[in-house]
Design a protein around this motif. Sequence first.
Motif, PDB file in Angstrom:
ATOM      1  N   PRO A  22       0.802  -1.238   0.000  1.00  0.00           N
ATOM      2  CA  PRO A  22       0.000   0.000   0.000  1.00  0.00           C
ATOM      3  C   PRO A  22       0.829   1.281   0.000  1.00  0.00           C
ATOM      4  N   PRO A  24       3.161   2.841  -1.987  1.00  0.00           N
ATOM      5  CA  PRO A  24       3.131   3.732  -3.145  1.00  0.00           C
ATOM      6  C   PRO A  24       1.769   4.401  -3.354  1.00  0.00           C
ATOM      7  N   THR A  25       0.679   3.671  -3.079  1.00  0.00           N
ATOM      8  CA  THR A  25      -0.653   4.259  -3.266  1.00  0.00           C
ATOM      9  C   THR A  25      -0.880   5.390  -2.266  1.00  0.00           C
ATOM     10  N   LEU A  26      -0.514   5.142  -1.000  1.00  0.00           N
ATOM     11  CA  LEU A  26      -0.699   6.191   0.014  1.00  0.00           C
ATOM     12  C   LEU A  26       0.186   7.397  -0.288  1.00  0.00           C
ATOM     13  N   ALA A  28       1.300   8.365  -3.276  1.00  0.00           N
ATOM     14  CA  ALA A  28       0.746   9.065  -4.443  1.00  0.00           C
ATOM     15  C   ALA A  28      -0.484   9.877  -4.032  1.00  0.00           C
ATOM     16  N   LEU A  29      -1.271   9.314  -3.138  1.00  0.00           N
ATOM     17  CA  LEU A  29      -2.469  10.005  -2.647  1.00  0.00           C
ATOM     18  C   LEU A  29      -2.082  11.292  -1.927  1.00  0.00           C
ATOM     19  N   LYS A  32      -0.933  13.905  -4.490  1.00  0.00           N
ATOM     20  CA  LYS A  32      -2.020  14.487  -5.284  1.00  0.00           C
ATOM     21  C   LYS A  32      -2.851  15.438  -4.438  1.00  0.00           C
ATOM     22  N   ARG A  33      -3.070  15.084  -3.181  1.00  0.00           N
ATOM     23  CA  ARG A  33      -3.855  15.968  -2.316  1.00  0.00           C
ATOM     24  C   ARG A  33      -3.125  17.279  -2.115  1.00  0.00           C
ATOM     25  N   GLN A  36      -3.482  19.296  -5.207  1.00  0.00           N
ATOM     26  CA  GLN A  36      -4.821  19.864  -5.334  1.00  0.00           C
ATOM     27  C   GLN A  36      -4.974  21.094  -4.447  1.00  0.00           C
TER      28      GLN A  36
END
Lengths: 317, 175
Positions: A22, A24-26, A28-29, A32-33, A36
């Motif tokens: 998990p 890399p997903t966290l 990347a999240l 991106k946040r 944003q």
Amino acid sequence: MNDTEQLIKDALGQLAERTPHPGPTLNALRRKRKQQRSNIFLMATAGVAAVAVLIFAGVVASDRYAPPDANSAAAALMPGTGQTVDIEYTPHWLPDGYVETFRSVGEETTRVWVPASAKDVDPTLQTGHPRVSLTSLQALPDLSGWLETSVRGLKAWARTVQGQSAGPTTELVWQAQDVLRVSVRGQEAGQQTAMSVAESVRSDTKISFLTPFSLDGKPAGDVWGSTPSRWTARWHSEKYVVTVSTSTPAQTSGTPVSVRGRQGAIVADGSLVVRDSGLWLTVSGDGQSTDDLVDTATRVSLQHMDHPDTEWIGKGL
Amino acid sequence: MTPSFDDFAAEQVTPLLRYATVLTCDPHLAQDVVQEVLLRAQQKWDRIGSVDLPHAYVKRMVTNEYLSWRRRRAAKDVALCMSTLESVTPPVADTTHHYDEREAMLQRIARLPRKQRAAVVLRYYENYDDSEIAQMLGCAEGTVRSHISRALATLRTEHLPEPAGAGLRFGEGLS
């Protein structure tokens, strides 16, 4: 439950064991946040600025407004259209501490990242410093002597070459929607780094940037720098090379010449230099007359000089 | 009390990735799908965090994202290949002859139409009943039964029965 159904359950269970970590997903999240939030801040700032400009234009300047002359500097500063360039591919993994310092657009698109400690080094010079680049190519290169491998299950080719740089350079090419090349220089495990970068590359049609200037509607081809406020952009054709930079050129004084409503100079090497909107504009061309250089400089259209799209310079992922 | 989005993401990211991996048969795509969904969930967390079962809601978002992702990217899709899976996490060692059968079945599942595959995953991996699958896929129960029936027919057709003596290595057990 029959044999087929049991086999389906077993197969899906086996597939579940290949769930990626998990981390890399966290990560990347989080990235991106953050991006944003930054975009929202920029939009809010731009909105406030736009309102301020409208109030100023409507209330203060309405009684003395006159359309700018087509050849004046003010006309040249109007943002044109079509200078937004798509950056279709981006890596989601880079070696630690790497920041982006160079983008080249045109028939091929290239992005370059270097260690943050080396971001002041001019990326257009062959210095041999470590760097990672991602290029979208027009076609596969001559692959004689390359080793066949794979990237995300797609056929790929790799080679390590010793060029003029201090260390070897690993190149990895693969055919996705487009032909892509990752090049890694100055890394101990160049092949492994190149593969890790390549495996993380994703297509993203939402990524684009506005080049700092254009000439006759054609955006500057190369943009580089060390920070969002320290950059250079270059446009070139067979006849002319035009640069716009935050840095002062080597020569700024010479034969005075009027250009873009300002006083510029033809310097010793025959280039035209003029300071406009806080930036240095240089036009050079072998054997071109002063009139030609002035005419070319006049056709340069600067983009949003109050907030140029250079935030990507000196930033990591 | 509504959990914070960060706590939710930290707790649910692995189950969601596992579900997405099984659903997509592609760990890379699973990462992309889960990332996209969590990003959207975070933006609407005030609403999603207050529903009874936020994880079920987000799981449905993953399903929908996968189905629409596949539609949007159909032209760009690359045929699944097991080397993609193995490049992320190598297959777990399995010395039994069933291993090859499971690999072959995985390949067949990966080739199913997306809704059939989703229905199969929800039935045989998540153990959902018809009504739960219908709710997840946004269709009628009859449609769910049709999806599963067609998928099983395809998988059975391609599932050749194991010949007698299968699993024996060459030269073993012949004396």
